[in-house]
Design an enzyme around this catalytic site. Structure first.
Site, PDB file in Angstrom:
ATOM      1  CG  ASN A  29      -2.057  -1.055   0.850  1.00 38.50           C
ATOM      2  OD1 ASN A  29      -2.122  -1.696  -0.148  1.00 38.50           O
ATOM      3  ND2 ASN A  29      -3.025  -1.417   2.038  1.00 38.50           N
ATOM      4  CG  HIS A  81      23.043   4.665   9.397  1.00 41.99           C
ATOM      5  ND1 HIS A  81      23.746   5.194   8.643  1.00 41.99           N
ATOM      6  CD2 HIS A  81      21.612   4.519   9.049  1.00 41.99           C
ATOM      7  CE1 HIS A  81      22.947   5.696   7.481  1.00 41.99           C
ATOM      8  NE2 HIS A  81      21.920   5.117   7.761  1.00 41.99           N
ATOM      9  CB  ALA A 101      -2.093  -1.746  13.121  1.00 42.83           C
ATOM     10  CB  THR A 131      12.949  -6.684  17.739  1.00 41.42           C
ATOM     11  OG1 THR A 131      12.003  -7.152  18.649  1.00 41.42           O
ATOM     12  CG2 THR A 131      12.443  -4.921  17.813  1.00 41.42           C
ATOM     13  NE  ARG A 184       7.428  -9.344  24.433  1.00 42.80           N
ATOM     14  CZ  ARG A 184       8.708  -9.517  24.436  1.00 42.80           C
ATOM     15  NH1 ARG A 184       9.283 -10.483  23.704  1.00 42.80           N
ATOM     16  NH2 ARG A 184       9.446  -8.377  24.846  1.00 42.80           N
TER      17      ARG A 184
HETATM   18  C1  LIG Z   1      -3.336  -8.198  14.357  1.00 47.23           C
HETATM   19  C2  LIG Z   1      -4.819  -8.226  14.104  1.00 47.23           C
HETATM   20  C3  LIG Z   1      -5.331  -8.714  12.762  1.00 47.23           C
HETATM   21  C4  LIG Z   1      -5.429  -8.998  15.189  1.00 47.23           C
HETATM   22  O1  LIG Z   1      -6.654  -9.165  15.041  1.00 47.23           O
HETATM   23  P1  LIG Z   1      -7.560 -10.308  16.080  1.00 47.23           P
HETATM   24  O2  LIG Z   1      -6.936 -11.596  16.154  1.00 47.23           O
HETATM   25  O3  LIG Z   1      -9.089 -10.143  15.983  1.00 47.23           O
HETATM   26  O4  LIG Z   1      -7.160  -9.516  17.708  1.00 47.23           O
HETATM   27  P2  LIG Z   1      -7.732  -9.417  18.905  1.00 47.23           P
HETATM   28  O5  LIG Z   1      -8.657  -8.429  19.112  1.00 47.23           O
HETATM   29  O6  LIG Z   1      -8.129 -10.866  19.321  1.00 47.23           O
HETATM   30  O7  LIG Z   1      -6.462  -8.935  19.687  1.00 47.23           O
HETATM   31  C5  LIG Z   1      -5.645 -10.206  20.598  1.00 47.23           C
HETATM   32  C6  LIG Z   1      -4.814  -9.094  21.587  1.00 47.23           C
HETATM   33  O8  LIG Z   1      -3.797  -8.513  20.752  1.00 47.23           O
HETATM   34  C7  LIG Z   1      -3.897  -7.155  20.806  1.00 47.23           C
HETATM   35  N1  LIG Z   1      -3.862  -6.212  19.619  1.00 47.23           N
HETATM   36  C8  LIG Z   1      -4.468  -6.816  18.467  1.00 47.23           C
HETATM   37  N2  LIG Z   1      -3.992  -5.923  17.682  1.00 47.23           N
HETATM   38  C9  LIG Z   1      -2.850  -5.345  18.191  1.00 47.23           C
HETATM   39  C10 LIG Z   1      -1.823  -4.242  17.897  1.00 47.23           C
HETATM   40  N3  LIG Z   1      -1.948  -3.956  16.365  1.00 47.23           N
HETATM   41  N4  LIG Z   1      -0.812  -3.812  18.397  1.00 47.23           N
HETATM   42  C11 LIG Z   1      -1.223  -4.150  19.874  1.00 47.23           C
HETATM   43  N5  LIG Z   1      -1.884  -5.210  20.151  1.00 47.23           N
HETATM   44  C12 LIG Z   1      -2.845  -5.712  19.561  1.00 47.23           C
HETATM   45  C13 LIG Z   1      -5.236  -7.175  21.530  1.00 47.23           C
HETATM   46  O9  LIG Z   1      -5.730  -5.808  22.477  1.00 47.23           O
HETATM   47  C14 LIG Z   1      -5.664  -8.160  22.283  1.00 47.23           C
HETATM   48  O10 LIG Z   1      -4.873  -8.212  23.610  1.00 47.23           O
HETATM   49  P3  LIG Z   1      -5.587  -8.724  24.842  1.00 47.23           P
HETATM   50  O11 LIG Z   1      -5.559 -10.056  24.626  1.00 47.23           O
HETATM   51  O12 LIG Z   1      -4.520  -8.178  26.177  1.00 47.23           O
HETATM   52  O13 LIG Z   1      -7.043  -8.133  24.965  1.00 47.23           O
HETATM   53  C15 LIG Z   1      -5.532  -6.718  14.181  1.00 47.23           C
HETATM   54  O14 LIG Z   1      -5.438  -6.401  15.384  1.00 47.23           O
HETATM   55  C16 LIG Z   1      -4.552  -5.680  13.500  1.00 47.23           C
HETATM   56  O15 LIG Z   1      -3.532  -5.017  13.884  1.00 47.23           O
HETATM   57  N6  LIG Z   1      -4.607  -5.386  12.126  1.00 47.23           N
HETATM   58  C17 LIG Z   1      -4.006  -4.730  11.267  1.00 47.23           C
HETATM   59  C18 LIG Z   1      -5.168  -3.830  10.237  1.00 47.23           C
HETATM   60  C19 LIG Z   1      -4.271  -3.159   9.297  1.00 47.23           C
HETATM   61  O16 LIG Z   1      -3.142  -2.637   9.357  1.00 47.23           O
HETATM   62  N7  LIG Z   1      -4.942  -2.987   8.219  1.00 47.23           N
HETATM   63  C20 LIG Z   1      -4.091  -2.535   7.024  1.00 47.23           C
HETATM   64  C21 LIG Z   1      -4.952  -3.094   5.868  1.00 47.23           C
HETATM   65  S1  LIG Z   1      -3.885  -3.776   4.676  1.00 47.23           S
END
Ligand SMILES: CC(C)(COP(=O)(O)OP(=O)(O)OC[C@H]1O[C@@H](n2cnc3c(N)ncnc32)[C@H](O)[C@@H]1OP(=O)(O)O)[C@@H](O)C(=O)NCCC(=O)NCCS
Length: 203
Positions: A84, A114, A168, A173, A188
Site C-alpha cells: 500500500n 548505521h 498494526a 525485532t 510478540r
Molecule cells: C493483528 C490483528 C489482525 C489481530 O486481530 P485479532 O486476532 O482479531 O485481535 P484481537 O482483537 O483478538 O487481539 C488479540 C490481543 O492482541 C492485542 N492487539 C491486537 N492488535 C494489536 C496491535 N496492532 N497492537 C497491539 N496489540 C494488539 C489485543 O488488544 C488483544 O490483547 P488482549 O489479549 O490483551 O486483550 C489486528 O488487531 C490488526 O492489527 N490488524 C491490522 C489492520 C491493518 O493494518 N490493516 C491494513 C489493511 S492492509
C-alpha cells in the site's frame, strides 16, 4: 459495462487519468509489475528483483545498495506482492519478500543499521556522526502469504514465517514463527493457527 465506465465509477475523471498514467509509468519502469502508482522512488534498481503481479500504492521507496562486492541482487520481491501507500524498503545485504505478501501503508523494512551496537568497536561511539558509521546488516526474510499491518517496522535480522500476521503499529525485532499473529513493540506472538481445529488460538 465498459472498462472506461468502470474506471469512471470507481476513480472519477481525474482519478481515471491518473491511473492510466500510472499504468503507463509501470509499463516503462517495471514491465513485469501489475501497477506501481506514482510517485515512486527507486534507487539501485539493478540490485532489485521483482517478480510478476507487483502492485503498490503511491509513495513507494525502494533502496538497494549492496555493500559487498559482486553486485548481486539484494532486494527480492516475489510474485503477486501487494504494497500500500508510503512503504520504504531498504536493503544493502538481503531483503527477501515471498509470494503473495500483503504490506499495508507506512511500513518500513530494512536489513541494516548505521553502526553496530553489539560489542566493542570505534564506529559504535556516539561521537561518530550516524552518517559516518559503518553500516551493519543482517538479512531479512518475509515468507509467503505474510500480512503486515499499517505502520509496522521490520528491523534487521528478522524472519517472519509463512502465513504470519503482524498487527498494526508493531515493531518486529525478533523472528516470528509461521502461521502466528504477532503484535506490539516489540512484536510478540498472541495467536497461533491450529490446523487440526481450523481456528486461531491464543498463545
Ligand atoms: C493483528 C490483528 C489482525 C489481530 O486481530 P485479532 O486476532 O482479531 O485481535 P484481537 O482483537 O483478538 O487481539 C488479540 C490481543 O492482541 C492485542 N492487539 C491486537 N492488535 C494489536 C496491535 N496492532 N497492537 C497491539 N496489540 C494488539 C489485543 O488488544 C488483544 O490483547 P488482549 O489479549 O490483551 O486483550 C489486528 O488487531 C490488526 O492489527 N490488524 C491490522 C489492520 C491493518 O493494518 N490493516 C491494513 C489493511 S492492509
Amino acid at each position: 459495462m465498459s472498462t472506461f465506465q468502470e474506471l469512471y465509477e470507481r476513480y472519477g475523471v481525474l482519478g481515471s487519468f491518473r491511473l492510466l498514467g500510472d499504468k503507463l509509468a509501470t509499463r516503462i519502469s517495471f514491465p513485469q509489475a501489475r501497477l506501481v502508482r506514482r510517485p515512486f522512488y527507486v534507487r539501485g534498481k539493478r540490485w532489485i528483483q521483482i517478480d510478476g503481479g507487483f502492485t503498490t500504492g503511491p509513495g513507494l521507496r525502494l533502496d538497494a545498495f549492496p555493500t559487498s562486492s559482486g553486485g548481486k541482487v539484494v532486494l527480492r520481491i516475489g510474485r503477486d506482492v501487494q504494497v500500500n501507500d508510503y512503504v520504504h524498503i531498504a536493503a544493502i545485504e538481503s531483503v527477501t519478500i515471498g509470494n503473495r505478501v500483503l504490506i499495508a501503508s507506512k511500513v518500513f523494512i530494512s536489513d541494516h543499521n548505521h553502526g553496530s551496537f553489539k560489542g566493542e568497536g570505534p564506529h559504535e561511539s556516539p561521537l561518530v556522526p550516524p552518517q559516518e558509521r559503518v553500516l551493519a546488516s543482517v538479512p531479512v526474510v518475509i515468507s509467503d502469504d505474510v500480512w503486515i499491518g499499517e505502520s509496522v517496522a521490520v528491523l534487521p535480522g528478522v524472519s517472519i514465517g509463512r502465513g504470519a500476521i503482524i498487527g498494526a503499529m508493531s515493531v518486529v525485532t525478533r523472528n516470528i514463527p509461521e502461521y502466528c499473529i504477532a503484535v506490539g513493540s516489540p512484536a510478540r506472538v498472541v495467536k497461533r493457527y491450529n490446523f487440526e481445529t481450523s481456528a486461531w488460538e491464543r498463545v
